[in-house]
Design an enzyme around this catalytic site. Structure first.
Site, PDB file in Angstrom:
ATOM      1  N   TYR A 129       1.188  14.440  -4.246  1.00 43.13           N
ATOM      2  CA  TYR A 129       1.438  13.230  -3.440  1.00 43.13           C
ATOM      3  C   TYR A 129       2.845  13.279  -2.838  1.00 43.13           C
ATOM      4  O   TYR A 129       3.041  13.002  -1.653  1.00 43.13           O
ATOM      5  CB  TYR A 129       1.257  11.999  -4.325  1.00 43.13           C
ATOM      6  CG  TYR A 129       1.483  10.667  -3.640  1.00 43.13           C
ATOM      7  CD1 TYR A 129       0.509  10.100  -2.807  1.00 43.13           C
ATOM      8  CD2 TYR A 129       2.654   9.946  -3.835  1.00 43.13           C
ATOM      9  CE1 TYR A 129       0.720   8.862  -2.204  1.00 43.13           C
ATOM     10  CE2 TYR A 129       2.861   8.712  -3.237  1.00 43.13           C
ATOM     11  CZ  TYR A 129       1.890   8.170  -2.421  1.00 43.13           C
ATOM     12  OH  TYR A 129       2.092   6.951  -1.812  1.00 43.13           O
ATOM     13  N   LYS A 163       3.701  13.317   1.138  1.00 42.00           N
ATOM     14  CA  LYS A 163       4.536  12.256   1.724  1.00 42.00           C
ATOM     15  C   LYS A 163       5.827  12.845   2.311  1.00 42.00           C
ATOM     16  O   LYS A 163       6.361  12.319   3.287  1.00 42.00           O
ATOM     17  CB  LYS A 163       4.848  11.188   0.680  1.00 42.00           C
ATOM     18  CG  LYS A 163       3.647  10.315   0.348  1.00 42.00           C
ATOM     19  CD  LYS A 163       3.222   9.460   1.554  1.00 42.00           C
ATOM     20  CE  LYS A 163       2.147   8.473   1.203  1.00 42.00           C
ATOM     21  NZ  LYS A 163       1.759   7.610   2.335  1.00 42.00           N
ATOM     22  N   THR A 218      -0.202  -3.379  -5.195  1.00 44.18           N
ATOM     23  CA  THR A 218      -1.387  -3.319  -4.320  1.00 44.18           C
ATOM     24  C   THR A 218      -2.548  -2.748  -5.139  1.00 44.18           C
ATOM     25  O   THR A 218      -2.336  -2.210  -6.236  1.00 44.18           O
ATOM     26  CB  THR A 218      -1.150  -2.376  -3.109  1.00 44.18           C
ATOM     27  OG1 THR A 218      -1.124  -1.028  -3.593  1.00 44.18           O
ATOM     28  CG2 THR A 218       0.141  -2.689  -2.375  1.00 44.18           C
TER      29      THR A 218
HETATM   30  N1  LIG Z   1       1.535   0.647  -3.379  1.00 45.90           N
HETATM   31  C1  LIG Z   1       2.608   1.412  -3.552  1.00 45.90           C
HETATM   32  O1  LIG Z   1       3.312   1.296  -4.569  1.00 45.90           O
HETATM   33  C2  LIG Z   1       3.008   2.420  -2.516  1.00 45.90           C
HETATM   34  C3  LIG Z   1       4.239   3.075  -2.669  1.00 45.90           C
HETATM   35  C4  LIG Z   1       4.631   3.997  -1.727  1.00 45.90           C
HETATM   36  C5  LIG Z   1       3.828   4.266  -0.656  1.00 45.90           C
HETATM   37  N2  LIG Z   1       2.630   3.631  -0.523  1.00 45.90           N
HETATM   38  C6  LIG Z   1       1.820   3.965   0.652  1.00 45.90           C
HETATM   39  O2  LIG Z   1       1.521   2.789   1.354  1.00 45.90           O
HETATM   40  C7  LIG Z   1       0.298   2.962   2.069  1.00 45.90           C
HETATM   41  C8  LIG Z   1      -0.632   1.795   1.770  1.00 45.90           C
HETATM   42  O3  LIG Z   1      -0.966   1.828   0.393  1.00 45.90           O
HETATM   43  P1  LIG Z   1      -1.407   0.531  -0.440  1.00 45.90           P
HETATM   44  O4  LIG Z   1      -0.589   0.519  -1.654  1.00 45.90           O
HETATM   45  O5  LIG Z   1      -1.448  -0.634   0.448  1.00 45.90           O
HETATM   46  O6  LIG Z   1      -2.881   0.996  -0.898  1.00 45.90           O
HETATM   47  P2  LIG Z   1      -4.330   0.318  -0.779  1.00 45.90           P
HETATM   48  O7  LIG Z   1      -5.187   1.160  -1.649  1.00 45.90           O
HETATM   49  O8  LIG Z   1      -4.240  -1.128  -1.033  1.00 45.90           O
HETATM   50  O9  LIG Z   1      -4.723   0.546   0.743  1.00 45.90           O
HETATM   51  C9  LIG Z   1      -5.045   1.825   1.225  1.00 45.90           C
HETATM   52  C10 LIG Z   1      -5.681   1.692   2.579  1.00 45.90           C
HETATM   53  O10 LIG Z   1      -5.982   3.003   3.053  1.00 45.90           O
HETATM   54  C11 LIG Z   1      -7.298   3.010   3.568  1.00 45.90           C
HETATM   55  N3  LIG Z   1      -7.927   4.326   3.418  1.00 45.90           N
HETATM   56  C12 LIG Z   1      -8.126   5.030   2.269  1.00 45.90           C
HETATM   57  N4  LIG Z   1      -8.829   6.145   2.534  1.00 45.90           N
HETATM   58  C13 LIG Z   1      -9.065   6.149   3.867  1.00 45.90           C
HETATM   59  C14 LIG Z   1      -9.752   7.030   4.740  1.00 45.90           C
HETATM   60  N5  LIG Z   1     -10.353   8.141   4.311  1.00 45.90           N
HETATM   61  N6  LIG Z   1      -9.807   6.704   6.052  1.00 45.90           N
HETATM   62  C15 LIG Z   1      -9.220   5.574   6.516  1.00 45.90           C
HETATM   63  N7  LIG Z   1      -8.566   4.705   5.745  1.00 45.90           N
HETATM   64  C16 LIG Z   1      -8.498   4.986   4.428  1.00 45.90           C
HETATM   65  C17 LIG Z   1      -8.060   1.965   2.762  1.00 45.90           C
HETATM   66  O11 LIG Z   1      -9.192   1.524   3.502  1.00 45.90           O
HETATM   67  C18 LIG Z   1      -6.988   0.897   2.582  1.00 45.90           C
HETATM   68  O12 LIG Z   1      -7.013   0.032   3.698  1.00 45.90           O
HETATM   69  C19 LIG Z   1      -0.261   4.316   1.621  1.00 45.90           C
HETATM   70  O13 LIG Z   1       0.070   5.294   2.586  1.00 45.90           O
HETATM   71  C20 LIG Z   1       0.486   4.589   0.337  1.00 45.90           C
HETATM   72  O14 LIG Z   1       0.563   5.963   0.066  1.00 45.90           O
HETATM   73  C21 LIG Z   1       2.194   2.715  -1.424  1.00 45.90           C
END
Ligand SMILES: NC(=O)c1ccc[n+]([C@@H]2O[C@H](COP(=O)([O-])OP(=O)(O)OC[C@H]3O[C@@H](n4cnc5c(N)ncnc54)[C@H](O)[C@@H]3O)[C@@H](O)[C@H]2O)c1
Length: 250
Positions: free
Chosen positions: A155, A159, A190
């Protein structure tokens, strides 16, 4: 006058977590928001919530693992809305696994969405924006791109690619008036990490390690995205804005 009045915004991953809050914030600021994701019911619920706040939003389902689907999403928005002013790449997949146990399939699941899908969605949108001489892209990366953590090497690497791509696109598209930036969230509550955070010992370690002593909330990431996408950031491109409660500062 609201910050995004009259603008068309696509938010991938807009059906959940961070992307959902970005949709609501953009809609509240006047954007016509295209909520993209894989789950139609959640997408419609996000649109409903945006409309309840007086915004305009519609769902466009897309699985962003395949190049054709990335291009189809952007082409469909262009055809229907006539323009694309903002693209927020928030779709993402997160899998935990120590390096010796990381299978090719897990790598592919993450890289197909988090990096390849982001690249090819951006490719199409940036081509359109460059042709018109304006536009903004915000990529959601992660503090995993900046600091290591055990058990999530794949991951982190993927990233890291998002951060590098952000800088490369910023330089490539600046001459055409298009800005590209990233937001690097720390631990945010989330559905993505809900299971991990439900383990008391894990949560305690995270909170202890975070100078502000709590996890982030999706709307706090959305605030950073709107800043980078909006008029206050007109001189900002190729930047990555860390929103992590101080995690990477110590
Ligand atoms: N939550 C955290 O702590 C955190 C930390 C750092 C980065 N992020 C990043 O933030 C972004 C959002 O994550 P989140 O925490 O809101 O997660 P989440 O699981 O709530 O949302 C993920 C979203 O990605 C979409 N998705 C997944 N697979 C897909 C696919 N094959 N095609 C199209 N869409 C797809 C889902 O439909 C969903 O809307 C991500 O890129 C994640 O890596 C999250």
């Amino acid at each position: 006058m609201r910050r995004f009045d009259g603008q068309v915004a696509i938010v991938t991953g807009g059906t959940s977590g961070i992307g959902r809050e970005v949709c609501l914030a953009l809609a509240a600021e006047g954007a016509r928001v295209v909520v993209s994701g894989t789950d139609e019911a959640r997408g419609e619920a996000t649109c409903e919530a945006a409309r309840a706040e007086g915004g305009i939003a519609r769902f466009a389902g897309a699985r962003l693992n395949r190049v054709e689907d990335c291009h189809r999403l952007v082409d469909g928005v262009l055809e229907r809305e006539g323009a694309i002013d903002v693209l927020v790449n928030a779709a993402g997949v997160f899998e935990v696994g120590a390096t010796p146990e990381t299978a090719e399939a897990a790598w592919d699941r993450m890289s197909d969405v988090n990096l390849k899908g982001l690249f090819f969605t951006g490719q199409r949108a940036l081509t359109v924006m460059a042709g018109r001489g304006s536009g903004v892209v915000v990529n959601i990366s992660s503090i995993g791109a900046l600091v290591g953590a055990p058990g999530i090497a794949a991951y982190c690497a993927i990233k890291g690619g998002v951060e590098a791509l952000t800088r490369a696109w910023a330089v490539e598209f600046a001459p055409q008036g298009v800005r590209v930036n990233a937001v690097a969230p720390g631990n945010v509550e989330t559905p993505m990490n809900a299971q991990m955070m439900a383990r008391p010992e894990h949560l305690a370690t995270i909170l202890e390690r975070t100078p502000l002593g709590r996890n982030g909330r999706p709307h706090e990431i959305a605030g950073a995205v709107l800043y980078l996408a909006g008029p206050e950031a007109q001189f900002v491109t190729g930047a990555s804005l860390v929103v992590d409660g101080g995690w990477t500062a110590q």
